[in-house]
Motif scaffolding. Structure first.
Motif, PDB file in Angstrom:
ATOM      1  N   GLY A 281       0.749  27.626 -18.357  1.00 52.54           N
ATOM      2  CA  GLY A 281       0.801  27.396 -16.920  1.00 52.54           C
ATOM      3  C   GLY A 281      -0.167  28.209 -16.092  1.00 52.54           C
ATOM      4  O   GLY A 281      -0.277  27.999 -14.888  1.00 52.54           O
ATOM      5  N   TRP A 282      -0.879  29.148 -16.733  1.00 53.36           N
ATOM      6  CA  TRP A 282      -1.741  30.043 -15.958  1.00 53.36           C
ATOM      7  C   TRP A 282      -2.968  30.419 -16.775  1.00 53.36           C
ATOM      8  O   TRP A 282      -2.880  30.604 -17.990  1.00 53.36           O
ATOM      9  CB  TRP A 282      -0.975  31.311 -15.598  1.00 53.36           C
ATOM     10  CG  TRP A 282      -1.533  32.028 -14.409  1.00 53.36           C
ATOM     11  CD1 TRP A 282      -2.285  33.173 -14.422  1.00 53.36           C
ATOM     12  CD2 TRP A 282      -1.396  31.668 -13.048  1.00 53.36           C
ATOM     13  NE1 TRP A 282      -2.621  33.549 -13.142  1.00 53.36           N
ATOM     14  CE2 TRP A 282      -2.073  32.625 -12.273  1.00 53.36           C
ATOM     15  CE3 TRP A 282      -0.758  30.615 -12.380  1.00 53.36           C
ATOM     16  CZ2 TRP A 282      -2.142  32.576 -10.884  1.00 53.36           C
ATOM     17  CZ3 TRP A 282      -0.818  30.564 -11.008  1.00 53.36           C
ATOM     18  CH2 TRP A 282      -1.499  31.540 -10.283  1.00 53.36           C
ATOM     19  N   MET A 283      -4.105  30.548 -16.102  1.00 51.86           N
ATOM     20  CA  MET A 283      -5.332  30.954 -16.783  1.00 51.86           C
ATOM     21  C   MET A 283      -6.130  31.855 -15.841  1.00 51.86           C
ATOM     22  O   MET A 283      -6.214  31.581 -14.641  1.00 51.86           O
ATOM     23  CB  MET A 283      -6.169  29.730 -17.168  1.00 51.86           C
ATOM     24  CG  MET A 283      -7.452  30.067 -17.899  1.00 51.86           C
ATOM     25  SD  MET A 283      -8.286  28.604 -18.592  1.00 51.86           S
ATOM     26  CE  MET A 283      -8.693  27.690 -17.107  1.00 51.86           C
ATOM     27  N   ILE A 284      -6.716  32.907 -16.388  1.00 54.83           N
ATOM     28  CA  ILE A 284      -7.547  33.824 -15.623  1.00 54.83           C
ATOM     29  C   ILE A 284      -8.924  33.864 -16.274  1.00 54.83           C
ATOM     30  O   ILE A 284      -9.044  34.092 -17.483  1.00 54.83           O
ATOM     31  CB  ILE A 284      -6.947  35.244 -15.583  1.00 54.83           C
ATOM     32  CG1 ILE A 284      -5.544  35.211 -14.971  1.00 54.83           C
ATOM     33  CG2 ILE A 284      -7.865  36.190 -14.807  1.00 54.83           C
ATOM     34  CD1 ILE A 284      -4.790  36.529 -15.074  1.00 54.83           C
ATOM     35  N   LEU A 285      -9.947  33.629 -15.466  1.00 53.43           N
ATOM     36  CA  LEU A 285     -11.329  33.676 -15.931  1.00 53.43           C
ATOM     37  C   LEU A 285     -12.053  34.796 -15.189  1.00 53.43           C
ATOM     38  O   LEU A 285     -11.809  35.014 -14.001  1.00 53.43           O
ATOM     39  CB  LEU A 285     -12.033  32.339 -15.664  1.00 53.43           C
ATOM     40  CG  LEU A 285     -11.374  31.099 -16.261  1.00 53.43           C
ATOM     41  CD1 LEU A 285     -12.159  29.846 -15.884  1.00 53.43           C
ATOM     42  CD2 LEU A 285     -11.224  31.215 -17.762  1.00 53.43           C
ATOM     43  N   ARG A 286     -12.957  35.465 -15.876  1.00 56.98           N
ATOM     44  CA  ARG A 286     -13.670  36.580 -15.261  1.00 56.98           C
ATOM     45  C   ARG A 286     -15.151  36.517 -15.606  1.00 56.98           C
ATOM     46  O   ARG A 286     -15.537  36.189 -16.713  1.00 56.98           O
ATOM     47  CB  ARG A 286     -13.100  37.911 -15.734  1.00 56.98           C
ATOM     48  CG  ARG A 286     -13.838  39.097 -15.095  1.00 56.98           C
ATOM     49  CD  ARG A 286     -13.307  40.413 -15.532  1.00 56.98           C
ATOM     50  NE  ARG A 286     -12.079  40.681 -14.761  1.00 56.98           N
ATOM     51  CZ  ARG A 286     -11.251  41.655 -15.033  1.00 56.98           C
ATOM     52  NH1 ARG A 286     -11.471  42.448 -16.071  1.00 56.98           N
ATOM     53  NH2 ARG A 286     -10.192  41.861 -14.297  1.00 56.98           N
ATOM     54  N   ARG A 287     -15.936  36.892 -14.611  1.00 61.54           N
ATOM     55  CA  ARG A 287     -17.385  37.059 -14.762  1.00 61.54           C
ATOM     56  C   ARG A 287     -17.717  38.356 -14.045  1.00 61.54           C
ATOM     57  O   ARG A 287     -17.760  38.393 -12.813  1.00 61.54           O
ATOM     58  CB  ARG A 287     -18.120  35.897 -14.115  1.00 61.54           C
ATOM     59  CG  ARG A 287     -19.618  36.015 -14.159  1.00 61.54           C
ATOM     60  CD  ARG A 287     -20.261  35.050 -13.174  1.00 61.54           C
ATOM     61  NE  ARG A 287     -21.581  35.501 -12.864  1.00 61.54           N
ATOM     62  CZ  ARG A 287     -22.689  35.091 -13.481  1.00 61.54           C
ATOM     63  NH1 ARG A 287     -22.616  34.182 -14.427  1.00 61.54           N
ATOM     64  NH2 ARG A 287     -23.849  35.589 -13.138  1.00 61.54           N
ATOM     65  N   GLY A 288     -17.891  39.439 -14.771  1.00 60.41           N
ATOM     66  CA  GLY A 288     -18.106  40.737 -14.143  1.00 60.41           C
ATOM     67  C   GLY A 288     -16.923  41.072 -13.249  1.00 60.41           C
ATOM     68  O   GLY A 288     -15.783  41.063 -13.692  1.00 60.41           O
ATOM     69  N   SER A 289     -17.199  41.320 -11.977  1.00 57.37           N
ATOM     70  CA  SER A 289     -16.120  41.649 -11.038  1.00 57.37           C
ATOM     71  C   SER A 289     -15.501  40.414 -10.390  1.00 57.37           C
ATOM     72  O   SER A 289     -14.546  40.525  -9.632  1.00 57.37           O
ATOM     73  CB  SER A 289     -16.649  42.589  -9.947  1.00 57.37           C
ATOM     74  OG  SER A 289     -17.656  41.934  -9.196  1.00 57.37           O
ATOM     75  N   LEU A 290     -16.029  39.231 -10.684  1.00 56.85           N
ATOM     76  CA  LEU A 290     -15.494  37.992 -10.120  1.00 56.85           C
ATOM     77  C   LEU A 290     -14.365  37.476 -10.992  1.00 56.85           C
ATOM     78  O   LEU A 290     -14.515  37.364 -12.210  1.00 56.85           O
ATOM     79  CB  LEU A 290     -16.587  36.926 -10.013  1.00 56.85           C
ATOM     80  CG  LEU A 290     -17.847  37.300  -9.245  1.00 56.85           C
ATOM     81  CD1 LEU A 290     -18.837  36.148  -9.276  1.00 56.85           C
ATOM     82  CD2 LEU A 290     -17.505  37.701  -7.826  1.00 56.85           C
ATOM     83  N   GLU A 291     -13.252  37.169 -10.377  1.00 57.51           N
ATOM     84  CA  GLU A 291     -12.096  36.694 -11.129  1.00 57.51           C
ATOM     85  C   GLU A 291     -11.510  35.469 -10.437  1.00 57.51           C
ATOM     86  O   GLU A 291     -11.316  35.462  -9.226  1.00 57.51           O
ATOM     87  CB  GLU A 291     -11.055  37.801 -11.228  1.00 57.51           C
ATOM     88  CG  GLU A 291      -9.996  37.539 -12.253  1.00 57.51           C
ATOM     89  CD  GLU A 291      -9.190  38.790 -12.543  1.00 57.51           C
ATOM     90  OE1 GLU A 291      -9.467  39.440 -13.561  1.00 57.51           O
ATOM     91  OE2 GLU A 291      -8.295  39.100 -11.751  1.00 57.51           O
ATOM     92  N   LEU A 292     -11.241  34.439 -11.213  1.00 54.25           N
ATOM     93  CA  LEU A 292     -10.599  33.220 -10.731  1.00 54.25           C
ATOM     94  C   LEU A 292      -9.340  32.987 -11.549  1.00 54.25           C
ATOM     95  O   LEU A 292      -9.360  33.116 -12.770  1.00 54.25           O
ATOM     96  CB  LEU A 292     -11.532  32.010 -10.893  1.00 54.25           C
ATOM     97  CG  LEU A 292     -12.821  32.032 -10.086  1.00 54.25           C
ATOM     98  CD1 LEU A 292     -13.726  30.887 -10.520  1.00 54.25           C
ATOM     99  CD2 LEU A 292     -12.517  31.937  -8.602  1.00 54.25           C
ATOM    100  N   GLU A 293      -8.261  32.641 -10.864  1.00 51.29           N
ATOM    101  CA  GLU A 293      -7.007  32.324 -11.536  1.00 51.29           C
ATOM    102  C   GLU A 293      -6.692  30.854 -11.280  1.00 51.29           C
ATOM    103  O   GLU A 293      -6.913  30.348 -10.185  1.00 51.29           O
ATOM    104  CB  GLU A 293      -5.890  33.221 -11.015  1.00 51.29           C
ATOM    105  CG  GLU A 293      -6.187  34.693 -11.275  1.00 51.29           C
ATOM    106  CD  GLU A 293      -5.012  35.596 -10.989  1.00 51.29           C
ATOM    107  OE1 GLU A 293      -3.858  35.150 -11.115  1.00 51.29           O
ATOM    108  OE2 GLU A 293      -5.254  36.771 -10.650  1.00 51.29           O
ATOM    109  N   PHE A 294      -6.185  30.198 -12.313  1.00 50.33           N
ATOM    110  CA  PHE A 294      -5.892  28.776 -12.235  1.00 50.33           C
ATOM    111  C   PHE A 294      -4.449  28.506 -12.627  1.00 50.33           C
ATOM    112  O   PHE A 294      -3.936  29.103 -13.568  1.00 50.33           O
ATOM    113  CB  PHE A 294      -6.815  27.984 -13.176  1.00 50.33           C
ATOM    114  CG  PHE A 294      -8.255  28.063 -12.764  1.00 50.33           C
ATOM    115  CD1 PHE A 294      -8.788  27.114 -11.902  1.00 50.33           C
ATOM    116  CD2 PHE A 294      -9.080  29.078 -13.222  1.00 50.33           C
ATOM    117  CE1 PHE A 294     -10.110  27.181 -11.512  1.00 50.33           C
ATOM    118  CE2 PHE A 294     -10.400  29.169 -12.834  1.00 50.33           C
ATOM    119  CZ  PHE A 294     -10.916  28.212 -11.977  1.00 50.33           C
TER     120      PHE A 294
END
Length: 126
Positions: free
Chosen positions: A34-47
């Protein structure tokens, strides 16, 4: 760790979302049903899983404020996303509205809008 806020965006299919953002340099930090977290350096997106989101009418969005906005755009342009205003997904060029800071926009495969805003734009109000 510094204070931060992360975006929470819908994903119709985590595998597809994960692959799309991997092309933009994001790596999976966490994923369950039900949840996913993606990161690129200091950028973070949660889905969050939202199989019913309509990519053409989605109103979900987030702002990413970054110091090297032009550099990130150059990097993401290498992915080859369309720039057509009616395409989903799409990537715009740099633009500026009135006194707002310079920015570009990314619309992902689920219709979520990411405004990538230039931290260093002198026109930005404090």
């Amino acid at each position: 760790m510094a204070d931060r806020i992360t975006a929470n965006l819908p994903s119709r299919d985590f595998t597809s979302t994960e692959a799309f953002y991997a092309r933009l340099g994001f790596a999976t930090r966490y994923r369950d049903d039900g949840w996913m977290i993606l990161r690129r350096g200091s950028l973070e997106l949660e889905f969050f899983h939202h199989p019913g989101v309509d990519k053409l009418t989605s109103w979900f969005s987030a702002c990413i404020r970054i110091d090297d906005m032009p550099g990130l755009l150059t990097e993401w342009q290498k992915v080859g996303l369309p720039s057509d205003a009616k395409a989903t997904p799409r990537l715009t060029g740099i633009f500026k509205h009135g006194q707002a800071p310079r920015m570009f926009a990314l619309v992902d495969e689920d219709g979520s809008l990411l405004r990538v805003i230039d931290n260093l734009d002198a026109g930005e109000a404090a």
